[in-house]
Design an enzyme around this catalytic site. Sequence first.
Site, PDB file in Angstrom:
ATOM      1  NE  ARG A 256      -2.089   1.899   3.311  1.00 50.53           N
ATOM      2  CZ  ARG A 256      -1.808   1.934   4.725  1.00 50.53           C
ATOM      3  NH1 ARG A 256      -2.373   0.919   5.484  1.00 50.53           N
ATOM      4  NH2 ARG A 256      -1.361   2.640   5.312  1.00 50.53           N
ATOM      5  CG  HIS A 260      -6.687   2.152   6.154  1.00 55.07           C
ATOM      6  ND1 HIS A 260      -6.753   1.044   5.653  1.00 55.07           N
ATOM      7  CD2 HIS A 260      -7.786   2.444   6.771  1.00 55.07           C
ATOM      8  CE1 HIS A 260      -7.889   0.444   6.035  1.00 55.07           C
ATOM      9  NE2 HIS A 260      -8.704   1.378   6.457  1.00 55.07           N
ATOM     10  CE1 TYR A 269       0.324   2.835   9.040  1.00 55.85           C
ATOM     11  CE2 TYR A 269      -1.139   4.533   9.935  1.00 55.85           C
ATOM     12  CZ  TYR A 269      -0.560   3.597   9.059  1.00 55.85           C
ATOM     13  OH  TYR A 269      -1.704   3.667   8.122  1.00 55.85           O
TER      14      TYR A 269
END
Length: 361
Positions: A256, A260, A269
């Site tokens: 990815r 998200h 993160y």
Amino acid sequence: MTKVCEFEIHYTRFLDSEGHIASPLPLFADDSNALKALYRWMVLTRSFDARAVALQRTGRLGTFASSLGQEAVSVGAAAAMNDDDVLVPSFREQGALIVRGVPYKQQFLYWGGDERGSVYENNCQDFPNSIPVGSHAPHAAGAAMAMKLRGEKRAVLCLFGDGATSKGDVYEAMNIAGIWKLPVVFVINNNQWAISISRDKQTAAETLAQKAIAVGIGGEQVDGNDVIAVRHVVGKALERARSGKGPHLVEALTYRLTDHTTADDASRYRDENTVAAHWKEDPVARLRTYLNENAGWGKNDEEHLLETAAAEIEEAAQAYLNEPPQPPQSMFDFLFATVPPELSRQRDEVIRRVAEGGDNG
Ligand SMILES: Cc1ncc(C[n+]2csc(CCOP(=O)(O)OP(=O)(O)O)c2C)c(N)n1
Ligand SMILES: [Mg+2]
């Protein structure tokens, strides 16, 4: 002690990360038009994602899950389907919807919170996006069961993420598919993240493909950034399913490359250097290099494609923006064929309150 069973998980890739041939290509790749079609769908998916993110950022679309970097999984898997197969997708598979012919405008409507976006104009039997993680896997098994009972030579393609494979409903769906030998192919779009939870924190299993072993079905890995490999591996699995040989699990390894969803900030993160390294695996650039070197794909072809893709998406975005919104009571209209009495009462009440000039009471 005696050894009772032994298993292997195989991995398929045809193009290396630079787009050069790593192993002999499958037969369908002899047709350069088929490869150009895959490339076009990936470019359209990328354009769609970019436009959707821009619409969300300017307050004209709801939360949106981009598939940046993962286009080869959606596109390759859906391109392997027959028209009368059934797609059961999760929420990050716009590439598959594009291949299946779902108009861009409908996809914008869906992400804009308008349920008309899930009533596919081309009237196929594909399922709408599943926002709940993994809950659509049992539905996929159910649709496959219907095909089997009717003796149809069709199959179901069910796509979900790496995180979904840690859920009970996904395991249960694969288990029943194994017992009943259902014509369903499960594809894990393994983008290495479930929101902020990295793959290594999701499960101790060495591969996700090996989860197939526990339920007695075949499982394998594929390079999810090699669209030729995805198309080939999923295609073989769908053919087996249609011919009564049962279900299969394909783990497509990808990454990815963005947040998200538009409601996330991945820089909180994960390390930007790791993300930058994964750009070297970009599935779109990889096939473009292959086409440049082997199929006469030139600068003019590329420019023409980018222009027409942007124009097609823009036209759909404008059509979406010009679409008058649904009335508030439409929230009751897309869940049941016949609205149950209690909901019908609530629906009437919404209409009455709106007519009275407000819905805050
Ligand atoms: C049943 C359920 N639980 C939690 C969520 C919130 N949620 C949305 S996406 C997501 C992570 C999914 O990860 P993965 O299956 O890897 O798919 P990806 O988002 O990476 O495509 C979670 C926990 C949800 N939508 N549904
Ligand atoms: Mg994931």
